[in-house]
Design a protein around this motif. Structure first.
Motif, short mmCIF file in Angstrom:
data_model
loop_
_atom_site.label_atom_id
_atom_site.label_comp_id
_atom_site.label_asym_id
_atom_site.label_seq_id
_atom_site.Cartn_x
_atom_site.Cartn_y
_atom_site.Cartn_z
N LYS A 236 -34.92 6.61 17.77
CA LYS A 236 -35.23 6.31 19.09
C LYS A 236 -34.00 6.14 19.89
CE LYS A 236 -38.26 3.25 21.31
NZ LYS A 236 -37.35 3.06 22.53
N SER A 237 -32.83 4.90 19.96
CA SER A 237 -31.94 4.37 20.14
C SER A 237 -31.20 6.15 20.36
CB SER A 237 -30.61 3.62 20.05
OG SER A 237 -29.99 4.45 18.63
N TRP A 238 -30.89 7.08 19.92
CA TRP A 238 -30.32 8.81 20.58
C TRP A 238 -31.54 9.34 21.43
CZ3 TRP A 238 -31.24 13.40 17.79
CH2 TRP A 238 -30.61 14.81 18.28
N ASN A 239 -32.16 9.38 20.81
CA ASN A 239 -33.20 9.88 21.57
C ASN A 239 -33.25 8.89 23.89
OD1 ASN A 239 -33.89 12.37 20.10
ND2 ASN A 239 -35.41 10.68 19.42
N ASP A 240 -33.30 8.26 23.45
CA ASP A 240 -32.89 7.28 24.89
C ASP A 240 -31.69 7.43 25.41
OD1 ASP A 240 -35.36 6.29 24.48
OD2 ASP A 240 -35.26 4.65 23.82
N GLY A 241 -30.85 8.10 25.00
CA GLY A 241 -29.65 9.09 25.89
C GLY A 241 -28.38 7.78 25.73
N LEU A 242 -28.52 6.27 24.35
CA LEU A 242 -27.53 5.89 23.46
C LEU A 242 -27.27 6.51 22.96
CD1 LEU A 242 -29.39 2.74 23.68
CD2 LEU A 242 -27.88 3.29 25.56
N PHE A 243 -25.56 6.18 22.60
CA PHE A 243 -24.37 6.80 21.43
C PHE A 243 -24.71 4.97 20.23
CE2 PHE A 243 -19.84 8.11 20.37
CZ PHE A 243 -20.56 8.74 18.95
N PRO A 244 -25.52 5.58 19.22
CA PRO A 244 -25.33 4.42 18.32
C PRO A 244 -24.57 3.88 17.14
CG PRO A 244 -26.81 5.87 17.89
CD PRO A 244 -26.30 6.45 18.83
N LEU A 245 -24.17 2.90 16.70
CA LEU A 245 -23.35 3.31 15.96
C LEU A 245 -24.11 2.03 14.41
CD1 LEU A 245 -20.50 2.12 14.10
CD2 LEU A 245 -20.52 0.15 15.96
N VAL A 246 -24.14 2.70 13.77
CA VAL A 246 -25.44 2.01 12.86
C VAL A 246 -24.27 0.87 11.89
CG1 VAL A 246 -26.62 2.10 10.62
CG2 VAL A 246 -26.53 3.28 12.96
N LEU A 247 -24.65 0.09 11.89
CA LEU A 247 -23.02 -0.50 10.42
C LEU A 247 -23.97 -1.68 9.00
CD1 LEU A 247 -20.79 -3.10 13.38
CD2 LEU A 247 -20.63 -0.94 11.88
N SER A 248 -23.49 -1.44 8.30
CA SER A 248 -23.89 -2.04 6.63
C SER A 248 -22.88 -2.49 6.49
CB SER A 248 -25.10 -0.80 5.77
OG SER A 248 -25.34 -1.71 5.01
N ASP A 249 -23.30 -3.63 5.03
CA ASP A 249 -22.22 -3.85 4.11
C ASP A 249 -22.15 -3.13 3.09
OD1 ASP A 249 -21.55 -6.11 6.19
OD2 ASP A 249 -22.41 -7.50 5.16
N ARG A 250 -22.69 -1.79 2.69
CA ARG A 250 -22.71 -1.67 1.49
C ARG A 250 -22.18 0.49 1.85
NH1 ARG A 250 -25.07 -4.15 -2.94
NH2 ARG A 250 -25.59 -6.16 -2.73
N VAL A 251 -21.51 0.22 1.29
CA VAL A 251 -21.05 2.21 1.50
C VAL A 251 -22.81 2.94 0.86
CG1 VAL A 251 -19.22 3.80 -0.09
CG2 VAL A 251 -18.40 1.03 0.81
N ALA A 252 -22.95 2.32 -0.51
CA ALA A 252 -23.92 3.56 -0.30
C ALA A 252 -25.48 3.57 0.25
CB ALA A 252 -25.08 2.88 -2.06
N HIS A 253 -25.38 2.27 1.27
CA HIS A 253 -26.16 2.29 1.76
C HIS A 253 -26.40 3.45 3.40
CE1 HIS A 253 -29.03 -0.38 4.68
NE2 HIS A 253 -29.89 0.37 4.47
N CYS A 254 -25.01 2.78 3.64
CA CYS A 254 -24.42 4.41 4.53
C CYS A 254 -24.66 5.44 4.69
CB CYS A 254 -22.67 3.66 5.64
SG CYS A 254 -22.76 2.13 5.57
N HIS A 255 -23.68 5.53 2.85
CA HIS A 255 -24.23 7.02 2.87
C HIS A 255 -26.26 7.22 3.01
CE1 HIS A 255 -20.72 8.93 1.42
NE2 HIS A 255 -20.25 7.34 1.30
N GLN A 256 -26.72 6.64 2.51
CA GLN A 256 -28.18 6.85 1.83
C GLN A 256 -28.80 6.74 3.93
OE1 GLN A 256 -30.91 4.00 -0.09
NE2 GLN A 256 -32.51 4.52 1.17
N LEU A 257 -28.61 6.44 4.82
CA LEU A 257 -28.65 6.21 6.41
C LEU A 257 -28.16 7.64 6.88
CD1 LEU A 257 -28.28 2.12 7.32
CD2 LEU A 257 -30.21 3.80 6.90
N ALA A 258 -26.65 7.90 6.50
CA ALA A 258 -25.89 8.56 7.13
C ALA A 258 -27.02 10.54 6.86
CB ALA A 258 -24.48 8.87 6.48
#
Length: 431
Positions: free
Chosen positions: A293-315
Motif C-alpha cells: 500500500k505504501s508503495w502504491n501510494d508513491g512512497l519508497f519503503p524501508l522495511v526493518l526487522s531484527d531477524r535475518v530469516a524474517h527479512c528473507h521471508q518478507l522480501a
C-alpha cells in the motif's frame, strides 16, 4: 572522591545472576591515579571545589599544518555546522551530537580541513568506511590522499579511514607506531566507544585532537559516560528543529498498524516471543499488505526487522507481489550492499528489507516510508531508524508504519513508549 563520581551500575549486566557492583573508568597504579582523557574538565572542576589547581603536562601529538588541505569552494556550511566546527576546533576533545541528515560527515571533513592535521577517522563498518572515502574525495582537497585501513586494504595517506576491527588485530608495537602518525582522531558513531575494541584503540591514540560524532549519545546499557570520559564532553548538540529550520530535515506522520498476534511467551522469554512473532502468517501478511500500500501510494519503503530469516521471508513475499524488493542484512556481501544502495539512489529499487545494518550510514534521500516490524522501546534505535526517511526532498512525505501488537503486554508497553516519543518529536499521529 573521583571514584565515587564516576562509578555506575552498568545496565547491560542487569540480567546476570551476579552483576558487578559498579564499573569505573579510573584506575590506580602504585602512587599514580590514571584517569581517562575526556574526564579532564571534571577533574579540574573537582580540584577547584577543593581550592586546588592542576597543572597538565601535554604529551599529545601535534604535527605541522598542511595548508593545502582545504574544503571544496562549492561546499557551504550551514549555521549549525559552523557552530559545531567552532566547538570542535576550540576544544581539543569532545563530542558533537547531530541527528540523521545533520551532516556529521561534512562537519568531520570541515574539521579535518580546518585543523589540517594528519587524521585517523575511526569507523566500525565497511559501509561507513566507503561513505567517508567518497565524501572526502568529493568535498575536500587532500594533497597526500585518503588512505584506507580495513576491508583487506592497508593504504596510508594524510587522512586514513580505518576500521577498529582491523586495527585491534595489529601487533601492539605496530599499532602504536601506526597511531603515532596522527594529530587528530575522529570517531564516527562514537556512541559505540564503550565497546572494548573502541576503548582499546582510542586510549592508545596520542593525537592532540580527539573528536566524536554521533546522532544518539544515549545508550540502553547506560554506558554513555564511558564515551564522554574517553573522548570528552558533549560540546554542542544540533537538534531536529535546527535541521528543519535550515530545510535539512522534515517531520513525519505515523500510521498505527494494529496486529492480532498473540503469544503466551512473556518478556522474560523474549527470544521465543520474537521467534513466534516473525513466523506468524497473519502478521506477515499484514506487513506485506501495508508495504504494498505504501508503495502504491508513491512512497519508497524501508522495511526493518531484527531477524535475518524474517527479512528473507518478507522480501520473497514482496517480490511475489511484483515489487523489486532488495535485501540488506549482515550476511549480504558488502559489494552487493553497495550495489543495492546505488541502485536505490538511481530509482531502480522499489523497496529495501533490512536488519540493523540499515540503522547507521544508510544514506538514500528518496526513502520515504519506514515499516517498524520489530517491537522496541529503545529511543536511540528508534530515532536512528526513523532518521533514514527524514531527509527532505521537494514534495516528499515521510511516513512511519508502526506495528502494534496490543495483545502482547510487553509489546503494548513498548508501543506506548514509542507513541510518547513521536509526540515529543512533533510527529503527526494518524488514527
Amino acid at each position: 572522591q573521583m571514584r565515587r563520581m564516576r562509578d555506575r551500575q552498568p545496565q547491560k549486566y542487569r540480567f546476570m545472576k551476579m552483576p558487578p557492583a559498579s564499573i569505573s573508568s579510573i584506575d590506580e597504579v602504585d602512587d599514580t591515579v590514571l584517569i581517562p582523557r575526556g574526564f579532564k574538565k571534571n577533574l579540574i572542576n573537582l580540584a577547584s571545589s577543593y581550592d586546588r589547581e592542576i597543572t597538565f603536562h601535554d604529551d599529545t601529538l601535534l604535527f605541522p599544518r598542511e595548508p593545502d588541505t582545504i574544503l571544496n569552494e562549492s561546499l557551504i556550511l550551514k549555521d549549525y555546522q559552523r557552530a559545531g566546527l567552532s566547538a570542535l576546533t576550540l576544544n581539543r576533545e569532545g563530542v558533537v551530537v547531530a541527528p540523521c541528515g545533520g551532516g556529521k560527515t561534512v562537519l568531520g571533513i570541515a574539521t579535518i580541513c580546518t585543523l589540517a592535521q594528519p587524521t585517523l577517522v575511526l569507523v566500525h563498518t565497511t559501509d561507513l568506511m566507503h561513505q567517508w572515502q567518497g565524501e572526502l574525495a568529493s568535498k575536500a582537497i587532500i594533497p597526500k590522499g585518503v588512505g584506507q585501513w580495513g576491508g583487506g586494504v592497508k593504504k596510508r595517506g594524510r587522512v586514513v579511514v580505518g576500521m577498529v576491527q582491523t586495527l585491534i588485530r595489529m601487533p601492539v608495537s605496530e599499532l602504536c607506531s601506526f597511531l603515532g602518525q596522527f594529530g587528530c582522531v575522529i570517531l564516527d558513531e562514537c556512541h559505540h566507544c564503550p565497546a572494548d575494541t573502541f576503548l582499546a584503540i582510542v586510549n592508545m591514540c596520542q593525537a592532540s585532537y580527539r573528536i566524536g560524532l554521533t546522532a544518539t549519545p544515549k545508550r540502553k546499557d547506560g554506558l554513555e559516560f564511558l564515551m564522554t570520559d574517553t573522548i570528552g564532553p558533549i560540546l554542542t548538540e544540533i537538534t531536529d528543529d535546527d535541521l528543519e529550520a535550515e530545510g535539512r530535515s522534515q517531520s513525519c506522520e505515523v500510521n498505527d498498524i494494529h496486529t492480532t498476534f498473540f503469544t503466551r511467551y512473556t518478556a522474560d522469554e523474549w527470544t521465543n516471543l520474537i521467534t513466534e512473532m516473525v513466523n506468524d502468517g497473519d502478521r506477515n501478511r499484514l506487513i506485506v499488505t501495508n508495504v504494498l500500500k505504501s508503495w502504491n501510494d508513491g512512497l519508497f519503503p524501508l522495511v526493518l526487522s531484527d531477524r535475518v530469516a524474517h527479512c528473507h521471508q518478507l522480501a520473497e513475499s514482496l517480490r511475489s507481489s511484483g515489487m523489486n524488493a532488495q535485501l540488506m542484512t549482515g550476511s549480504t556481501p558488502k559489494e552487493l550492499r553497495r550495489q543495492v544502495v546505488q541502485h536505490a539512489r538511481d530509482g531502480l529499487v522499489d523497496c529495501i528489507v533490512a536488519t540493523k545494518v540499515a540503522d547507521e550510514g544508510l544514506d538514500i534521500d528518496t526513502l520515504s516510508a519506514i515499516h517498524l516490524t520489530a517491537p522496541t522501546a529503545n529511543e536511540p534505535k528508534i530515532k536512528q531508524r526513523i532518521g533514514r526517511i527524514r531527509r527532505p526532498l521537494p514534495g516528499k512525505r515521510s511516513v512511519v508504519y508502526d506495528y502494534i501488537d496490543e495483545r502482547v503486554a510487553s509489546c503494548a508497553r513498548m508501543a506506548r513508549v514509542r507513541k510518547r516519543l513521536y509526540r515529543k518529536w512533533g510527529f503527526k499521529l494518524n488514527s
